[in-house]
Design an enzyme around this catalytic site. Sequence first.
Site, PDB file in Angstrom:
ATOM      1  N   LEU A 129      11.030  -6.875   1.513  1.00 21.80           N
ATOM      2  CA  LEU A 129      11.540  -6.768   2.886  1.00 21.80           C
ATOM      3  C   LEU A 129      11.676  -8.168   3.481  1.00 21.80           C
ATOM      4  O   LEU A 129      10.821  -9.035   3.251  1.00 21.80           O
ATOM      5  CB  LEU A 129      10.587  -5.910   3.720  1.00 21.80           C
ATOM      6  CG  LEU A 129      10.485  -4.449   3.238  1.00 21.80           C
ATOM      7  CD1 LEU A 129       9.291  -3.752   3.869  1.00 21.80           C
ATOM      8  CD2 LEU A 129      11.773  -3.681   3.545  1.00 21.80           C
TER       9      LEU A 129
ATOM     10  N   HIS B 274      -1.764  -2.574  -2.965  1.00 23.74           N
ATOM     11  CA  HIS B 274      -1.431  -3.387  -4.137  1.00 23.74           C
ATOM     12  C   HIS B 274      -2.544  -3.233  -5.185  1.00 23.74           C
ATOM     13  O   HIS B 274      -3.725  -3.290  -4.841  1.00 23.74           O
ATOM     14  CB  HIS B 274      -1.301  -4.861  -3.721  1.00 23.74           C
ATOM     15  CG  HIS B 274      -0.855  -5.739  -4.849  1.00 23.74           C
ATOM     16  ND1 HIS B 274       0.449  -5.787  -5.281  1.00 23.74           N
ATOM     17  CD2 HIS B 274      -1.550  -6.580  -5.654  1.00 23.74           C
ATOM     18  CE1 HIS B 274       0.544  -6.618  -6.304  1.00 23.74           C
ATOM     19  NE2 HIS B 274      -0.657  -7.122  -6.540  1.00 23.74           N
TER      20      HIS B 274
HETATM   21  C1  GRF Z   1       0.510   1.856  -7.065  1.00 22.25           C
HETATM   22  O1  GRF Z   1      -0.260   1.335  -8.104  1.00 22.25           O
HETATM   23  C2  GRF Z   1       0.569   0.887  -5.911  1.00 22.25           C
HETATM   24  O2  GRF Z   1      -0.596   0.135  -5.762  1.00 22.25           O
HETATM   25  C3  GRF Z   1       1.703  -0.013  -6.312  1.00 22.25           C
HETATM   26  O3  GRF Z   1       2.646   0.841  -6.913  1.00 22.25           O
HETATM   27  C4  GRF Z   1       1.980   1.991  -7.452  1.00 22.25           C
HETATM   28  C5  GRF Z   1       2.627   3.177  -6.824  1.00 22.25           C
HETATM   29  O4  GRF Z   1       2.147   4.400  -7.332  1.00 22.25           O
HETATM   30  N1  GRF Z   1       2.188  -0.751  -5.174  1.00 22.25           N
HETATM   31  P1  GRF Z   1       2.420   5.737  -6.542  1.00 22.25           P
HETATM   32  O5  GRF Z   1       3.945   5.844  -6.353  1.00 22.25           O
HETATM   33  O6  GRF Z   1       1.714   5.688  -5.234  1.00 22.25           O
HETATM   34  O7  GRF Z   1       1.903   6.833  -7.425  1.00 22.25           O
END
Ligand code: GRF
Length: 198
Positions: free
Chosen positions: A96, A112
């Site tokens: 973004l 994250h």
């Molecule tokens: C998660 O590991 C999150 O931390 C990262 O991307 C992944 C998304 O998984 N940013 P989900 O779509 O929530 O199952």
Amino acid sequence: MSKIRIAILISGRGSNMESLLQACTAPDFPAETAVVIANRPDAAGIAKAQGYGIQTSIVDHRQYVGRAAFEEALQETLLKHAPVDLVCLAGFMRILTADFVNQWQDRMINIHPSLLPDYKGLDTHARALADGRAETGCTVHYVIPAMDEGPVIVQKRVPILVGDTVDSLAARVLAEEHQAYPEAVRIVAARLSGLHRA
Ligand code: GRF
């Protein structure tokens, strides 16, 4: 109790989104979901959100020329579901711009899969394994214009075990993510409610 309204932005599977939707079903959880928005029409999380009876919207970045036009459509969609007190990025895989991020200053958070500031960006688990780290984890943080930076709200630590693979580690970290995100929303909701009263 007055609840804050959250918008959840996803790109794929939506398991973190689901942990938030699940948390929102508890009467004492301080947030409710205004809308789930995906930037990909094939995001599996959209059907999951509909299963919870949540409003959903697709803002497909490929339909727009340039980031500004995409983000304008995103902002319009968020405003259509106003009031939105907090934007929760949950596996949202678009960078973004500072202009968009600044519109939601202190009101946009991200999850994250690492102990930030370690391992910003992609392939966090592979890098932690390659470095022989003893532990990793996950972080929920406020979003600022710099990617995967911004004040930390919640972190969960996960030990790296002998024999761990990217998949086994990702699964254990994901289980912690699903705890961390609702916890972070509780913390931010308390802060936002305090601001409203002030
Ligand atoms: C998660 O590991 C999150 O931390 C990262 O991307 C992944 C998304 O998984 N940013 P989900 O779509 O929530 O199952």
